[in-house]
Design an enzyme around this catalytic site. Structure first.
Site, PDB file in Angstrom:
ATOM      1  N   TRP A 102       0.720  -1.301   0.055  1.00 21.89           N
ATOM      2  CA  TRP A 102       0.045   0.116   0.171  1.00 21.89           C
ATOM      3  C   TRP A 102       0.877   1.203   0.100  1.00 21.89           C
ATOM      4  CZ3 TRP A 102      -4.292  -0.579  -2.149  1.00 21.89           C
ATOM      5  CH2 TRP A 102      -5.183  -1.702  -1.916  1.00 21.89           C
ATOM      6  N   ASP A 172      -2.157   6.463   6.220  1.00 19.33           N
ATOM      7  CA  ASP A 172      -3.053   5.573   5.687  1.00 19.33           C
ATOM      8  C   ASP A 172      -3.643   4.468   6.750  1.00 19.33           C
ATOM      9  OD1 ASP A 172      -4.644   3.997   4.251  1.00 19.33           O
ATOM     10  OD2 ASP A 172      -3.308   3.315   2.760  1.00 19.33           O
ATOM     11  N   LYS A 196     -12.676  -2.112   6.202  1.00 19.84           N
ATOM     12  CA  LYS A 196     -11.948  -3.068   7.188  1.00 19.84           C
ATOM     13  C   LYS A 196     -12.491  -3.043   8.525  1.00 19.84           C
ATOM     14  CE  LYS A 196      -8.762  -3.140   3.262  1.00 19.84           C
ATOM     15  NZ  LYS A 196      -8.149  -2.058   2.426  1.00 19.84           N
TER      16      LYS A 196
END
Ligand SMILES: *Cc1c(COP(=O)(O)O)cnc(C)c1O
Length: 360
Positions: A102, A172, A196
């Site tokens: 990511w 993030d 999530k």
């Protein structure tokens, strides 16, 4: 009806009581005769739902008044562009810490807008750890420092918040937000896709320091300008109304559980049980450095990769599903966000021991 323990990295499990409440309110929300999905986002009923959800998130995360909460669309991936567009503020470069898949995506996108300095990377050890503070070669002139506190694919988590000496810190937090209390005042921007640990896909939460809003780079679309959303309580256009409502039910659920302090206690215990099972056996292994092991995403390998397929098949028979590791990593990955009941971990640990006995 039968529910499984779903170890998906995202979209992931939601608390059952939240789903039940949504179900009971599906056709008629509190006597309005309509579903939340059918409400005008500008009507007073929906406004009350929206405002309560935001206020509850502020309470649950203890978000100070210095920070705006934005409920957006476009996923965490859109923030990879929105962050440089909004935070460069006349500067030419930004610092990025690279700890996995990511981080890399965030870096690639930022390169479209500025010079990216990768101030530390753990690619050399196949992203099995996070760098120490002393390894970060931070630039005092950077517009901001971006990092990924929890790498969802590698299962690598920072065990500290980077000190940036006044340079705005951007995180993030897609796969770790709401897993424990954090000091929001240390961050310039926190962003997270909802699917999530917050609610259903479609909602993206952005928490941004108010003094950093309002100076975008030339050509920034108005929908990518934090100011557009901050000035309109995230209702500049039609927001993802149902996802916002469900997120609100999750925030309420977290409050009922005892807030983030309690969530942290439960999460640490859940992850601890799973890592103990992995470490207590020669059959299973974790590739991640011990102090960077994620509470939320637990990758592990079997002694013999040939057994992966059988493991997944037999696990599914006892309602343990979506344990297959990310295609880039292989092996298994158990994502164990807030909504994964402890019973799910206990069932998995028991299954792992039985599987080892049979095939080890
Ligand atoms: C899932 C995830 C993303 C991507 O989120 P989208 O909402 O699908 O764009 C980005 N970063 C991290 C850390 C993630 O876990």
């Amino acid at each position: 009806m039968s529910r499984v323990f779903n170890f998906s990295a995202g979209p992931a499990m939601l608390p059952q009581t939240v789903l039940e409440q949504a179900q009971s309110e599906m056709l008629d929300w509190q006597g309005t005769g309509m579903s939340v999905m059918e409400m005008s986002h500008r009507g007073k009923d929906y406004m009350s739902i929206a405002e309560k959800a935001m206020a509850d998130l502020r309470e649950v995360m203890a978000i100070p008044d210095t920070h705006e909460i934005l409920f957006l669309q476009g996923g965490a991936s859109s923030q990879f562009a929105m962050v440089p567009m909004n935070l460069l503020r006349g500067k030419k470069s930004a610092d990025y810490i690279n700890t996995g898949a990511w981080s890399k995506k965030a870096i690639a996108e930022a390169k479209l807008y500025c010079d990216v300095n990768v101030v530390a990377t753990t690619e050399g050890n196949n992203f099995s750890s996070a760098p120490n503070q002393s390894e970060l070669k931070l630039n005092p002139d950077a517009a901001y420092v971006h990092y990924t506190p929890n790498e969802t694919i590698g299962g690598v988590e920072f065990d500290y918040i980077p000190e940036t000496n006044g340079v705005p810190l951007v995180a993030d937090m897609s796969s770790t937000i709401l897993s424990r209390p954090i000091d929001v005042s240390k961050f310039a921007v926190i962003y997270a896709g909802a699917q999530k640990n917050i609610g259903p896909a479609g909602l993206t939460v952005v928490i941004v320091r108010k003094d950093l809003i309002g100076e975008t780079i030339t050509g920034t679309p108005s929908m990518f300008d934090y100011k557009t959303h901050a000035d309109n309580e995230s209702m500049s256009n039609t927001p993802p109304t149902y996802a916002w409502y469900l997120a609100g039910l999750v925030f309420e659920w977290i409050k009922q559980q005892g807030g983030l302090t309690k969530m942290a206690e439960i999460n640490e215990r859940k992850a601890g049980k799973l890592y103990a099972a992995i470490d207590g056996s020669d059959f299973y292994a974790s590739p991640v450095a011990i102090n960077n092991r994620s509470w939320m995403n637990v990758p592990f390998t079997l002694k013999d990769a040939e057994l992966d397929k059988v493991f997944l098949e037999e696990a599914a028979k006892v309602n343990l599903v979506t344990l297959k590791g990310h295609r880039s990593v292989g092996g298994m990955r158990a994502s164990i966000y807030n909504a994964m009941p402890e019973e799910g971990i206990d069932t998995l640990v028991k299954f792992m021991a039985e599987f080892e006995k049979k095939h080890g």
